[in-house]
Write an enzyme that holds these catalytic residues in place. Structure first.
Site, PDB file in Angstrom:
ATOM      1  N   GLY A  18       0.815  -1.209   0.000  1.00 51.51           N
ATOM      2  CA  GLY A  18       0.000   0.000   0.000  1.00 51.51           C
ATOM      3  C   GLY A  18       0.846   1.254   0.000  1.00 51.51           C
ATOM      4  N   THR A  21      -2.098   7.473   1.612  1.00 48.99           N
ATOM      5  CA  THR A  21      -1.691   8.582   2.487  1.00 48.99           C
ATOM      6  C   THR A  21      -0.657   8.141   3.512  1.00 48.99           C
ATOM      7  OG1 THR A  21      -3.883   9.571   2.237  1.00 48.99           O
ATOM      8  CG2 THR A  21      -2.533  10.331   4.085  1.00 48.99           C
ATOM      9  N   ARG A  53      -1.965  -0.960  -6.544  1.00 50.56           N
ATOM     10  CA  ARG A  53      -2.881  -1.403  -7.597  1.00 50.56           C
ATOM     11  C   ARG A  53      -2.614  -0.685  -8.912  1.00 50.56           C
ATOM     12  NH1 ARG A  53      -8.831  -0.892  -5.251  1.00 50.56           N
ATOM     13  NH2 ARG A  53      -7.913   1.030  -4.440  1.00 50.56           N
ATOM     14  N   LYS A 110      -6.793  -1.997  11.575  1.00 46.88           N
ATOM     15  CA  LYS A 110      -7.650  -2.224  12.748  1.00 46.88           C
ATOM     16  C   LYS A 110      -8.782  -3.202  12.463  1.00 46.88           C
ATOM     17  CE  LYS A 110      -9.806   2.152  11.575  1.00 46.88           C
ATOM     18  NZ  LYS A 110      -8.741   2.557  10.639  1.00 46.88           N
ATOM     19  N   LYS A 210     -11.462  -0.659  17.090  1.00 45.09           N
ATOM     20  CA  LYS A 210     -10.404  -0.242  18.013  1.00 45.09           C
ATOM     21  C   LYS A 210     -10.707  -0.703  19.438  1.00 45.09           C
ATOM     22  CE  LYS A 210      -9.283   3.707  15.085  1.00 45.09           C
ATOM     23  NZ  LYS A 210      -9.432   5.165  14.871  1.00 45.09           N
TER      24      LYS A 210
END
EC number: 1.1.1.3
Length: 438
Positions: A18, A21, A53, A110, A210
């Site tokens: 990934g 951001t 991707r 998470k 979380k």
């Protein structure tokens, strides 16, 4: 491989899954702090590849590092896999493959941890690899490692916090300006604090994931997101926030994880996410904007609060790099990080059996005996009233009741019964009260 000391001078090779951001910030920090990271780890940290991707969307990254073959990158000669793509699949399969191959994993995922941490830990234990995930909760705030390591010798009784910046920004805006929920959400979206689809945040899904992670670590028990009672903030009105103000309270979306002991001495875990009124004197009340804070209570350590930026590319990447340094050091010296601690295996208490308090606002007829009828319903359900406030208007009246602690089921049943009284025109709002002695 784990258990074998890394040869002197051999770099730690990192696969990054990934490059959004957070991933872009991880790449930047690895590049900008390369010399410092080498000194801290005891070996160079080398980015071996980045799985994305659409490679043409990442022109800021050297093209030779980019690949669309995430599985191939994980299977290559790398020591650590860093995952910041989110979601369940393909992240789950990729990380299980990495751990089974003895490669340490750092993840900020998470949702994956809240659903499948057991499988990930089992794979890590079987191969001797490390699994670190500080960035999965509260961004840059050092929270999970203190729960997992620093407080490992203590008995944690409660973890309560603000773990979603979007909802905190919205509720803080409602408190400061008197705006309604829709108006505050629109402002948060305009300023970039809310996603185009804010469902995961405003409906409590993000905070519930979380809470599952926090409860698992704090109480040495496997807790999944499905075990967490979840309510969002869409039903919170400007009138609710104003009522809280009038009582010296503010409204926050709280993740609350507790070790609960029954009258017979049996322990269980309660995990829930919902809006609640808390006194303005409570440490969490002053946490504004998109910040996060978590209040921890332990037998020996007492009360502690962890506060800071809970989201964003740079803060989250900071937590990822902290984990990367830890697992890389373990690779260099053939060490291992902490393993899963789920020995307690406490049952998860249903929300209906969980002790809580209610703030109930009613529109009632302005006639004698109304308060007595309402109070009788509370008494019939074994719920004690802590405070009552009544305001008379032209044709009707407003009645506000704050209860002492009772089971959520008893309180909910009480509200349902009150709603059916002929003298009650409307149950205007029901909100839980936290952070006060019951």
């Amino acid at each position: 491989m784990p258990g074998q000391k890394l040869p002197d001078g051999k770099p730690i090779r990192v696969a990054l899954l990934g490059c959004g951001t957070v991933g872009a910030e991880v790449v930047r920090l690895l590049t900008d702090q390369a010399a410092d990271l080498t000194a801290r780890v005891g070996a160079p940290v080398e980015l071996a590849g980045i799985a994305v991707r659409k490679p043409n969307k990442h022109r800021e990254v050297p093209a030779e590092l980019l690949t669309t073959d995430a599985a191939g990158l994980v299977a290559s000669d790398v020591d650590v896999v860093v995952e910041v793509i989110g979601g369940i699949e393909p992240a789950r399969t990729l990380l299980l493959d990495a751990l089974r191959a003895g490669k340490s994993v750092v993840t900020a995922n998470k949702a994956l941890l809240a659903e499948h941490s057991g499988a990930l830990f089992e794979a890590a234990d079987a191969s001797g690899a490390d699994l670190y995930f500080e960035a999965a909760v509260a961004g840059a705030i050092p929270l999970l490692r203190p729960l997992r390591e620093s407080l490992a010798g203590d008995r944690i009784t409660r973890v309560m916090g603000i773990v979603n910046g979007t909802t905190n920004y919205i509720l803080s805006g409602m408190d400061a300006t008197g705006a309604g929920y829709g108006e505050a959400l629109e402002e948060a979206s305009r300023l970039g604090y809310a996603e185009a689809d804010p469902t995961a945040d405003v409906d409590g899904f993000d905070a519930a994931s979380k809470a599952a992670i926090l409860a698992s670590l704090a109480f040495h028990t496997r807790v999944t997101a499905a075990d967490v009672h979840r309510e969002g903030i869409a039903a919170v009105t400007a009138a609710d926030v104003a009522a809280a103000k009038g009582l010296g309270r503010t409204v926050k979306l709280l993740a609350i994880c507790e070790r609960v002991t029954s009258a017979s001495g049996e322990e269980s875990v309660s995990a829930r996410v919902h809006p609640a009124m808390i006194p303005r004197s409570h440490p969490l009340a002053g946490v504004g904007g998109a910040f996060n804070a978590v209040f921890v209570e332990a037998d020996a350590a007492g009360e502690m609060m962890f506060y800071g930026k809970g989201a964003g590319g740079a803060p989250t990447a900071s937590a990822v790099l902290g984990d990367l340094v830890a697992v890389a050091r373990n690779r260099v010296v053939a060490g291992r990080g902490p393993r899963e601690s789920a020995y307690a295996a406490l049952p998860v208490r249903p929300m209906g059996q969980t002790p809580t308090r209610y703030h109930i606002s009613l529109d009632v007829a302005d006639k004698p005996g109304v308060l007595a009828q309402v109070a009788a319903v509370f008494a019939d359900h074994g719920v004690s009233i802590a405070a009552v406030r009544q305001e008379v208007r032209v044709a009707d009246a407003s009645l506000v009741v704050v209860t002492h602690a009772a089971t959520d089921a008893a309180l909910r049943s009480t509200v349902d019964k009150i709603a059916g009284l002929p003298v009650v025109r409307e149950v205007v709002s029901v909100m839980r009260v936290e952070g006060e002695e019951s």
